[in-house]
Enzyme design. Structure first.
Site, PDB file in Angstrom:
ATOM      1  N   VAL A 194       0.826  -1.210   0.000  1.00  0.00           N
ATOM      2  CA  VAL A 194       0.000   0.000   0.000  1.00  0.00           C
ATOM      3  C   VAL A 194       0.860   1.259   0.000  1.00  0.00           C
ATOM      4  CG1 VAL A 194      -1.678   1.345   1.319  1.00  0.00           C
ATOM      5  CG2 VAL A 194      -1.942  -1.132   1.128  1.00  0.00           C
TER       6      VAL A 194
ATOM      7  N   ASP B 225      10.205   3.264   6.746  1.00  0.00           N
ATOM      8  CA  ASP B 225       9.848   1.886   7.089  1.00  0.00           C
ATOM      9  C   ASP B 225      10.791   1.419   8.193  1.00  0.00           C
ATOM     10  OD1 ASP B 225       8.073  -0.441   5.448  1.00  0.00           O
ATOM     11  OD2 ASP B 225       9.639  -1.224   6.770  1.00  0.00           O
TER      12      ASP B 225
ATOM     13  N   ARG C  52      14.238  -3.561   3.872  1.00  0.00           N
ATOM     14  CA  ARG C  52      13.313  -2.982   2.903  1.00  0.00           C
ATOM     15  C   ARG C  52      13.836  -1.641   2.409  1.00  0.00           C
ATOM     16  NH1 ARG C  52       9.797  -3.608  -1.178  1.00  0.00           N
ATOM     17  NH2 ARG C  52       7.907  -2.351  -1.004  1.00  0.00           N
TER      18      ARG C  52
ATOM     19  N   THR D 189      -2.846  -4.006   8.951  1.00  0.00           N
ATOM     20  CA  THR D 189      -3.714  -4.203  10.112  1.00  0.00           C
ATOM     21  C   THR D 189      -4.311  -5.601  10.009  1.00  0.00           C
ATOM     22  OG1 THR D 189      -5.349  -2.921   8.845  1.00  0.00           O
ATOM     23  CG2 THR D 189      -4.327  -1.841  10.733  1.00  0.00           C
TER      24      THR D 189
ATOM     25  N   THR E 281      -6.515  -0.172   7.124  1.00  0.00           N
ATOM     26  CA  THR E 281      -7.895  -0.586   7.388  1.00  0.00           C
ATOM     27  C   THR E 281      -8.131  -0.714   8.888  1.00  0.00           C
ATOM     28  OG1 THR E 281      -8.015  -1.771   5.294  1.00  0.00           O
ATOM     29  CG2 THR E 281      -9.611  -2.373   6.996  1.00  0.00           C
TER      30      THR E 281
ATOM     31  N   CYS F 271      -6.998  -8.274   2.845  1.00  0.00           N
ATOM     32  CA  CYS F 271      -8.167  -7.395   2.739  1.00  0.00           C
ATOM     33  C   CYS F 271      -9.475  -8.157   2.910  1.00  0.00           C
ATOM     34  CB  CYS F 271      -8.150  -6.670   1.385  1.00  0.00           C
ATOM     35  SG  CYS F 271      -6.918  -5.361   1.267  1.00  0.00           S
TER      36      CYS F 271
ATOM     37  N   ARG G 259       0.694 -13.388   2.512  1.00  0.00           N
ATOM     38  CA  ARG G 259      -0.042 -13.137   3.750  1.00  0.00           C
ATOM     39  C   ARG G 259      -1.434 -13.759   3.727  1.00  0.00           C
ATOM     40  NH1 ARG G 259       0.208  -6.779   4.201  1.00  0.00           N
ATOM     41  NH2 ARG G 259       0.050  -7.052   1.944  1.00  0.00           N
TER      42      ARG G 259
END
Length: 425
Positions: A12, A30, A35, A80, A115, A255, A326
């Protein structure tokens, strides 16, 4: 023009940072040093942003909180997830709030894209920002919410081409948030009536899709008992102009398989026990186990000996043409098959082997090294698998050959003409 920082550079956050980084310098933060090093070298392992896109942006990648002080418009885009009991885990977003809190100045705006359930921004995140910064929200700094709509692996619907819902603590803050996002989002913005409205809009977008897929999955369970091909039924029903083109399948990822639990959690806290939403979640969460059990039944029907049988599983990521592992529900298939003591061969051209072993205890095999198996489960519709012809599938199978086509990606008639037993979800 506001100076933007983006906290969290995953699926995202990175596209958000890239969009703003085309216009002006952006602080990309981050907590993962690896990363940051990867992005500084000009590579994004998620595949969401190309090397050339990264090269065309002005993003200052950092793990140094002090760098965030250079910005006055902070976008929080961290995961989240839910825990093992399917309860919201706000730990990442609360820690990100602590991080931003250390950098907050008077006049700053913090916008959350993660979210959450309705009320979380103001009830859970703001107190953290105030405690760490020593500042007062609504007087010294302000907050907003703009739900992410990133679809991993989707090259058509991008951050800049999807209409952006925005919200702000006051009309003045809303105007700033709307103007800031509108400067990079070509599709424009929708100004929500409040932060809670924007939060609620996010969770119901995916809850609606979750329930539609749950209906298709329940139909698949019914039609399987009736001996009817679900795909054939949906093709016939799809000839009506207003029939929605949903298909059965495994519902994982960060999601659709997660967001409904944020809404049901909040509903239960205020004394309402959701019925339809949780029923859909139970159906969708059970599909991996159903596919595994159906595979065992088909192996027996085909005359294979279960003890020592080999099953090849094609695909481990949560969706096609995306490396994201994930909350992959393919793992549920593997777990159930292990209970029957079958030998597993798992292959996925996009998944990271180290991550697969760490998350699911799966040692991925190169496709070219797969040995003939008693059954093959096509679990994820990667393009590489869609291109497989009947001769290649025959090579991957012992006799009598069995293909469990979870996503309906192979031509059933052609496979059956070659003597392959086919089952589709």
């Amino acid at each position: 023009m506001r100076k933007v920082s983006v906290v969290g550079l995953g699926y995202v956050g990175l596209p958000v940072a890239v969009a703003f980084g085309r216009k002006a310098e952006v602080i990309g933060f981050d907590i993962n040093p690896q990363r940051i090093q990867e992005l500084q070298s000009g590579r994004d392992r998620t595949g969401e942003v190309s090397d050339s896109e990264l090269a065309q942006t002005r993003i200052r990648f950092t793990s140094d909180i002090a760098e965030l002080k250079r910005a006055d418009f902070h976008i929080v885009a961290v995961p989240t997830p839910v825990d093992e009991a399917n309860q919201p885990d706000l730990t990442p977003v609360l820690r990100a709030s602590e991080t931003v809190g250390h950098a907050l100045k008077r006049g700053d705006i913090v916008v959350y894209e993660s979210t959450v359930y309705p009320g979380a921004t103001e009830e859970d995140c703001v107190p953290v920002l105030e405690r760490v910064s020593g500042l007062k929200c609504g007087r010294d700094f302000f907050v907003g919410y703009s739900p992410e709509r990133i679809n991993p692996g989707d090259k058509a619907h991008r951050f800049t081409t999807i209409k952006k819902v925005v919200s702000g603590q006051t009309p003045e803050v809303l105007a700033i948030v709307a103007e800031t996002y509108a400067s990079v989002v070509e599709a424009g913005v929708h100004q929500a009536a409040s932060i809670k409205v924007a939060e609620a809009a996010k969770v119901i977008e995916n809850t609606q899709r979750d329930l539609n897929i749950a209906l298709m999955n329940e139909l698949a369970l019914i039609f399987d008992r009736l001996g009817i091909d679900t795909q054939a039924v949906l093709e016939a029903a799809g000839t009506k102009w207003n029939f929605l083109p949903f298909r059965p399948g495994l519902v994982g990822g960060h999601c659709i398989g997660v967001d409904p639990y944020y809404l049901t959690h909040k509903a239960e806290k205020i004394g309402y026990i959701p019925q339809v939403i949780l029923a859909g979640r139970r159906i969708n969460d059970s599909m991996g186990r159903f596919v595994a059990q159906r595979t065992i039944k088909e192996l027996v029907r085909a005359g294979h000996e279960l003890r020592g049988a080999t099953v090849t599983v094609l695909g481990l990521t949560f969706k096609e043409d995306c490396p994201d592992l994930r909350n992959s529900k393919v793992a549920n298939i593997l777990k159930e098959l292990r209970d029957f003591d079958v030998e597993l061969q798992v292959s996925d051209p996009l998944a990271d082997p180290k991550e697969a072993e760490h998350e699911y205890g799966v040692k991925l095999m190169a496709f070219e090294k797969l040995k003939p198996a008693d059954a093959l489960i096509a679990a994820v519709a990667h393009q590489q698998y869609r291109r497989l012809g009947t001769p290649e599938l025959v090579r991957l199978l012992k006799k009598p050959p069995l293909v469990m086509d979870v996503k309906g990606i192979f031509p059933r008639a052609a496979l059956e003409a070659a003597g392959i037993r086919v089952w589709r979800l």
